[in-house]
Design a protein around this motif. Structure first.
Motif, PDB file in Angstrom:
ATOM      1  N   THR A 140       0.845  -1.193   0.000  1.00  0.00           N
ATOM      2  CA  THR A 140       0.000   0.000   0.000  1.00  0.00           C
ATOM      3  C   THR A 140       0.879   1.242   0.000  1.00  0.00           C
ATOM      4  OG1 THR A 140      -0.154  -0.004   2.425  1.00  0.00           O
ATOM      5  CG2 THR A 140      -1.889  -1.160   1.197  1.00  0.00           C
ATOM      6  N   VAL A 141       0.326   2.316  -0.508  1.00  0.00           N
ATOM      7  CA  VAL A 141       1.047   3.589  -0.593  1.00  0.00           C
ATOM      8  C   VAL A 141       0.445   4.552   0.415  1.00  0.00           C
ATOM      9  CG1 VAL A 141       1.650   5.543  -2.081  1.00  0.00           C
ATOM     10  CG2 VAL A 141       1.597   3.202  -3.011  1.00  0.00           C
ATOM     11  N   GLY A 142       1.312   5.243   1.153  1.00  0.00           N
ATOM     12  CA  GLY A 142       0.873   6.115   2.234  1.00  0.00           C
ATOM     13  C   GLY A 142       0.520   7.516   1.779  1.00  0.00           C
ATOM     14  N   LYS A 143       0.115   8.297   2.743  1.00  0.00           N
ATOM     15  CA  LYS A 143      -0.341   9.669   2.473  1.00  0.00           C
ATOM     16  C   LYS A 143       0.767  10.553   1.922  1.00  0.00           C
ATOM     17  CE  LYS A 143       0.310  10.762   7.418  1.00  0.00           C
ATOM     18  NZ  LYS A 143       0.607   9.361   7.825  1.00  0.00           N
ATOM     19  N   LEU A 163       6.032   4.067   0.202  1.00  0.00           N
ATOM     20  CA  LEU A 163       5.575   2.700   0.401  1.00  0.00           C
ATOM     21  C   LEU A 163       5.387   2.467   1.894  1.00  0.00           C
ATOM     22  CD1 LEU A 163       5.162   0.289  -1.621  1.00  0.00           C
ATOM     23  CD2 LEU A 163       7.317  -0.615  -0.730  1.00  0.00           C
ATOM     24  N   ASN A 164       4.199   2.049   2.283  1.00  0.00           N
ATOM     25  CA  ASN A 164       3.937   1.855   3.708  1.00  0.00           C
ATOM     26  C   ASN A 164       4.799   0.734   4.275  1.00  0.00           C
ATOM     27  OD1 ASN A 164       2.037   3.843   4.400  1.00  0.00           O
ATOM     28  ND2 ASN A 164       0.349   2.644   3.546  1.00  0.00           N
ATOM     29  N   GLU A 165       5.373   0.995   5.449  1.00  0.00           N
ATOM     30  CA  GLU A 165       6.165  -0.020   6.139  1.00  0.00           C
ATOM     31  C   GLU A 165       5.283  -0.901   7.012  1.00  0.00           C
ATOM     32  OE1 GLU A 165      10.365  -0.363   8.641  1.00  0.00           O
ATOM     33  OE2 GLU A 165       9.565   1.594   8.062  1.00  0.00           O
ATOM     34  N   TRP A 166       4.139  -0.358   7.403  1.00  0.00           N
ATOM     35  CA  TRP A 166       3.237  -1.031   8.339  1.00  0.00           C
ATOM     36  C   TRP A 166       1.908  -1.344   7.640  1.00  0.00           C
ATOM     37  CZ3 TRP A 166       6.705  -1.714  11.962  1.00  0.00           C
ATOM     38  CH2 TRP A 166       7.694  -0.742  12.136  1.00  0.00           C
ATOM     39  N   TYR A 167       1.117  -2.168   8.258  1.00  0.00           N
ATOM     40  CA  TYR A 167      -0.181  -2.521   7.676  1.00  0.00           C
ATOM     41  C   TYR A 167      -1.021  -1.265   7.476  1.00  0.00           C
ATOM     42  CZ  TYR A 167      -4.565  -4.975   6.857  1.00  0.00           C
ATOM     43  OH  TYR A 167      -5.735  -5.421   6.295  1.00  0.00           O
ATOM     44  N   TYR A 168      -0.980  -0.398   8.480  1.00  0.00           N
ATOM     45  CA  TYR A 168      -1.695   0.873   8.378  1.00  0.00           C
ATOM     46  C   TYR A 168      -0.718   1.982   8.001  1.00  0.00           C
ATOM     47  CZ  TYR A 168      -5.382  -1.685  10.837  1.00  0.00           C
ATOM     48  OH  TYR A 168      -6.328  -2.612  11.190  1.00  0.00           O
ATOM     49  N   ASP A 169      -1.252   3.103   7.634  1.00  0.00           N
ATOM     50  CA  ASP A 169      -0.411   4.231   7.220  1.00  0.00           C
ATOM     51  C   ASP A 169       0.063   5.001   8.452  1.00  0.00           C
ATOM     52  OD1 ASP A 169       0.944   6.075   5.729  1.00  0.00           O
ATOM     53  OD2 ASP A 169      -0.833   7.165   5.049  1.00  0.00           O
ATOM     54  N   TRP A 170       0.779   4.291   9.308  1.00  0.00           N
ATOM     55  CA  TRP A 170       1.312   4.910  10.514  1.00  0.00           C
ATOM     56  C   TRP A 170       2.596   5.671  10.200  1.00  0.00           C
ATOM     57  CZ3 TRP A 170       0.965  -0.320  13.545  1.00  0.00           C
ATOM     58  CH2 TRP A 170      -0.350  -0.518  13.993  1.00  0.00           C
ATOM     59  N   ASP A 171       2.908   6.623  11.060  1.00  0.00           N
ATOM     60  CA  ASP A 171       4.172   7.330  10.945  1.00  0.00           C
ATOM     61  C   ASP A 171       5.300   6.452  11.482  1.00  0.00           C
ATOM     62  OD1 ASP A 171       3.019   9.606   9.877  1.00  0.00           O
ATOM     63  OD2 ASP A 171       2.705  10.540  11.842  1.00  0.00           O
ATOM     64  N   ARG A 185      10.870   5.153  -4.416  1.00  0.00           N
ATOM     65  CA  ARG A 185      11.743   6.324  -4.540  1.00  0.00           C
ATOM     66  C   ARG A 185      11.405   7.356  -3.460  1.00  0.00           C
ATOM     67  NH1 ARG A 185      14.567   8.518  -8.871  1.00  0.00           N
ATOM     68  NH2 ARG A 185      13.750   6.828 -10.163  1.00  0.00           N
ATOM     69  N   ARG A 186      10.117   7.575  -3.246  1.00  0.00           N
ATOM     70  CA  ARG A 186       9.707   8.544  -2.228  1.00  0.00           C
ATOM     71  C   ARG A 186      10.143   8.080  -0.839  1.00  0.00           C
ATOM     72  NH1 ARG A 186       9.909  13.189  -0.458  1.00  0.00           N
ATOM     73  NH2 ARG A 186       8.274  13.810   1.013  1.00  0.00           N
ATOM     74  N   THR A 187      10.073   6.771  -0.592  1.00  0.00           N
ATOM     75  CA  THR A 187      10.536   6.233   0.691  1.00  0.00           C
ATOM     76  C   THR A 187      12.014   6.537   0.892  1.00  0.00           C
ATOM     77  OG1 THR A 187       8.917   4.445   0.654  1.00  0.00           O
ATOM     78  CG2 THR A 187      10.853   4.119   2.021  1.00  0.00           C
ATOM     79  N   LEU A 188      12.814   6.333  -0.140  1.00  0.00           N
ATOM     80  CA  LEU A 188      14.240   6.600  -0.033  1.00  0.00           C
ATOM     81  C   LEU A 188      14.524   8.082   0.159  1.00  0.00           C
ATOM     82  CD1 LEU A 188      15.637   4.147  -2.722  1.00  0.00           C
ATOM     83  CD2 LEU A 188      15.998   4.026  -0.260  1.00  0.00           C
TER      84      LEU A 188
END
Length: 794
Positions: A580-583, A587-595, A625-628
């Motif tokens: 999943t992709v976060g806000k 790329l989300n690291e967690w199941y939910y879009d947590w910080d 790319r955005r995660t990096l």
């Protein structure tokens, strides 16, 4: 290709490493007291693991899952402590050799060199009107360390040779021989023992011995041989009762030296080493650079140019901003120095792998083979959540496939113990698993002792990750017999565990997740403000399992295996919780879009499917790319090595090169705290990677990163120069191996391939993308050789 210095080493991180895969030395090179730290890769505390450890602990899995699905993450973190076992063993040094000179005159014209073309260390200096030379190497064929002392005037060598150790030991001097018996820390009746034998041969002069010292007077030349054996006899053998007969082995190896000359041993060593090292040549610019500056000076000047070019952009990148390619402003007469250091660092990684990964079932540990400390940082262990695997990323590509055999044997030992960890801690009777830390005893159970943080203790994907190396070995060799006998059983066992570990998400029954789950060493902040580590459906878990299942199914297809298990994991593969992709577009690291608790965290485990894996869909590359970008460029040494490969896999050679320069930034020795001290991730004066402290995985990650910038290979095809940096517009490389059982030689100019040759031992077809064009090429027999090749010149 040499590291060289104009002064002796004062610190471990300035010393020069030699090794034959089992025993190694760190050479300081001071004429007054030449220290050589001695290591043996099988010298650890402890003994075979208790496969009853954790029996019954699996009952807590259900309780943790209940807490998680009630969204009580605090309780889940707390309950994880019931799924923790004892700590791993410690890697320890065998001893220290001192060569103490009696000449008190000032030293001039000093030079200390590691020639990585031949795996020889040289010390040269003038003292009291005499020119002295010392040569050192660790040889695989003869299983010893050899040292040769010479002078340009007769009867000039007056020195003491002393053997000692940090561990409990006894040393006895006899006729031109020192024998040291010792044991690793712990119960003498339980732990590993060692026998070190030093033999001294003198040309002229006299030799006397007492206690732990041999004294040489008036010799023309001196030869020293040192052998070491331990009682380690395998992961299941008790060191005292069923271990190796270390004294007899060391004695036999010492007597072997009576029948050979120094030249014979030296020639065998160089020939053995070069048959691996000479396979790959790498050049940047128009010609191989002449390495005319001391390596520490070269490194410091390189760092100054990097920091000047980047200016404040490093801070901007750390804050998540995309930097421009400021490094393109680096040009001029220093280009040759940059090329020299960058190619040297690449080949140094190959040197370190040849020197530290040749002994059966004992792969490189966190410091490779070399540690002077009684208790190495982080136990010197095998850290399974990236570090051990990163050490072997370059092995196949840089044409050192043989160096992966110790890892293969070790994984087999992990499998044998991991069957019990799966049952005792996780209630799974099929397959095997391995957790965060391992050691020479192939420990697979979680560590922490019920007290440590779940964010690193309670991770059980080590087996699923490490078997990717045995699959890669098949991809590079096309050895179906190896796949059938070795790789597939290991991979299948890891997949069996993962298949049973997956559970239905009670909140979304059509998808499979892991629970409990952690993302190695990272923490989240929930929407309610709780900072924790334990969750369900963590992205890294699912990325590793996804990669494993894809690989197992591919292997099964090669072996023509189709059964209920392959059908099961194929179905599970389709049901895995998706990426999943976060806000923030990441790329989300967690199941939910947590910080993330630390947005700049050194681990980026949820990008596993991008690199070292191959299963992240291209449509998610922008999210990766955005995660990096959010992680930033400033990190530890090994993490920087990983990020080089991630950026290269995204096709961004300029950013990968930026991080390569970050990796090669000068770092002061760990114990140095002078006014000019620099402590951060980067590179020490002897080119060891600075985590800090020293971790060798950064060296290997950097070498792998060069390969990833220059060549990309998958079972589906080959791409030449997929992520070439602007700064490397001209160059050549030969001997790089590719998945599919190919070897490539190529040259490029102005960023375009000008010629290439692809070779194989089989008459294969290759799909090659070069200079923007894709072609399918058939390899044809080359003359009378048992090789097939295809060449193209542009």
């Amino acid at each position: 290709m040499r590291l060289w210095y104009d002064k002796p080493a004062r610190y471990f991180e300035e010393s020069l490493p030699i090794g034959n895969g089992k025993i190694g030395g760190l050479i300081y090179g001071d004429p007054a007291d030449d220290i050589i730290n001695l290591n043996d890769i099988t010298y650890w505390t402890g003994g075979p693991v208790d496969n009853g450890e954790g029996f019954g602990a699996s009952k807590w899995v259900a309780e943790i899952r209940k807490a998680l699905f009630n969204e009580d993450y605090r309780l889940a973190d707390s309950l994880q402590h019931y799924l923790q076992g004892g700590e791993s063993a410690d890697y320890q040094p065998v001893g220290t050799l001192h060569i103490i000179g009696d000449n008190k005159a000032p030293v001039t014209d000093y030079k200390r060199t590691l020639d990585i073309d031949s795996s020889l260390v040289h010390i040269d200096y003038t003292q009291g009107g005499v020119r002295y030379h010392r040569e050192y190497f660790a040889t695989f064929p003869d299983r010893l360390i050899a040292i040769r002392l010479t002078a340009d005037k007769p009867a000039s060598i007056n020195t003491k040779v002393m053997l000692t150790a940090l561990v409990p030991h006894n040393v006895k001097a006899s006729d031109k021989q020192l024998t040291m018996i010792g044991h690793a820390m712990g119960d003498e009746l339980e732990t590993i023992h060692s026998c070190t034998v030093l033999l001294l041969n003198n040309d002229g002069g006299t030799v006397s011995g007492a206690d732990s010292t041999l004294t040489v007077s008036g010799a023309n030349a001196v030869t020293i041989y040192l052998v070491n054996e331990t009682s380690f006899g395998g992961a299941r053998a008790k060191p005292i009762t069923t271990g190796s007969d270390y004294i007899e082995k060391a004695t036999d190896e010492a007597w072997h030296t009576k029948n050979v000359t120094y030249k014979m041993i030296r020639d065998r060593h160089v020939s053995d080493y070069q048959r691996f090292y000479d396979r790959v040549k790498f050049r940047l610019g128009y010609q191989q650079c002449d390495n005319t500056k001391p390596t520490d000076k070269l490194l410091k000047e390189y760092t100054a140019r990097t920091e000047k070019a980047l200016g404040n952009e490093g801070a901007a990148a750390t804050n998540g901003q995309t930097p421009s390619n400021a490094l393109s402003s680096i040009s001029g007469p220093e280009d040759a120095d940059d090329d020299a250091l960058e190619t040297l660092y690449f080949q140094y990684g190959r040197y370190l792998l040849i020197s530290s990964s040749r002994y059966q079932n004992s792969p490189v540990m966190l410091q490779g083979l070399w540690s002077p400390y009684l208790y190495s940082p982080w136990h010197g262990n095998y850290t399974m959540n990236i570090n051990l695997e990163e050490c072997y990323w370059p092995a196949e590509a840089v044409n050192l496939s043989e160096m992966t055999k110790p890892l293969e044997g070790f994984v087999s030992s992990l499998r044998d113990n991991g069957i019990y960890t799966a049952r005792n801690y996780y209630g799974i009777n099929d397959g095997w698993c391995c957790c965060h830390n391992s050691d020479i005893w192939a420990k697979t159970s979680p560590v922490g002792g019920g007290k440590q943080d779940p964010k690193w203790c309670n991770w059980n994907m080590g087996g699923a990750w490490v078997v990717s190396a045995v699959w890669d070995h098949y991809l590079y060799t096309n050895d179906k017999n190896y796949l059938r006998r070795k790789a597939f059983p290991l991979m299948k066992g890891a997949a069996e565990f993962c298949s049973e570990w997956l559970v239905r998400n009670p909140n979304k029954p059509d998808e499979l997740i892991t629970a409990p789950s952690t993302s190695p060493e990272a923490e989240y902040i929930t929407d309610k403000g709780y900072k924790g580590a334990t969750c369900y459906g963590g992205t890294s878990d699912l990325a590793i399992i996804r990669e494993l299942f894809v690989n197992v199914l591919a292997a099964a297809d090669v072996l023509d295996i189709k059964n209920d298990f392959t059908k099961k994991i194929a179905k599970q593969l389709e049901e895995l919780h998706p990426y999943t992709v976060g806000k923030n577009g990441d790329l989300n690291e967690w199941y939910y879009d947590w910080d993330d608790a630390d947005v700049h965290h050194r681990h980026q485990s949820h990008l596993y499917g991008l690199y070292p894996g191959h299963t992240l869909p291209p449509e998610l590359y922008d999210a990766a790319r955005r995660t990096l970008e959010m992680r930033g460029d400033e990190s530890t040494g090994w993490s920087t090595g990983w990020r080089i490969n991630l950026w290269a896999r995204l096709g961004d050679g300029n950013h990968a090169y930026r991080l390569y320069r970050y990796l090669l930034r000068y770092v002061s020795p760990q114990d140095y705290n002078g006014p000019d001290a620099v402590h951060r991730g980067g590179t020490y004066p002897n080119l060891f990677d600075a985590h800090p402290p020293f971790q060798i995985d950064g060296n290997f990650g950097g070498t792998a990163g060069v390969c990833e910038m220059l060549v990309r290979s998958t079972p589906d095809g080959i791409t030449l120069l997929p992520a070439l940096p602007d700064e490397w517009k001209d160059g050549a490389i030969t001997g790089i191996r590719l998945r599919g059982h190919y070897v490539v030689d190529m040259e490029w100019k102005n960023g375009k391939v000008t010629n290439y040759t692809i070779t194989s031992k089989e008459p294969l077809s290759a799909v090659v993308k070069v200079n923007g064009h894709t072609k399918k090429l058939k390899l044809k027999k080359r003359g009378n050789e048992m090789l097939y090749s295809v060449s193209n010149v542009f």
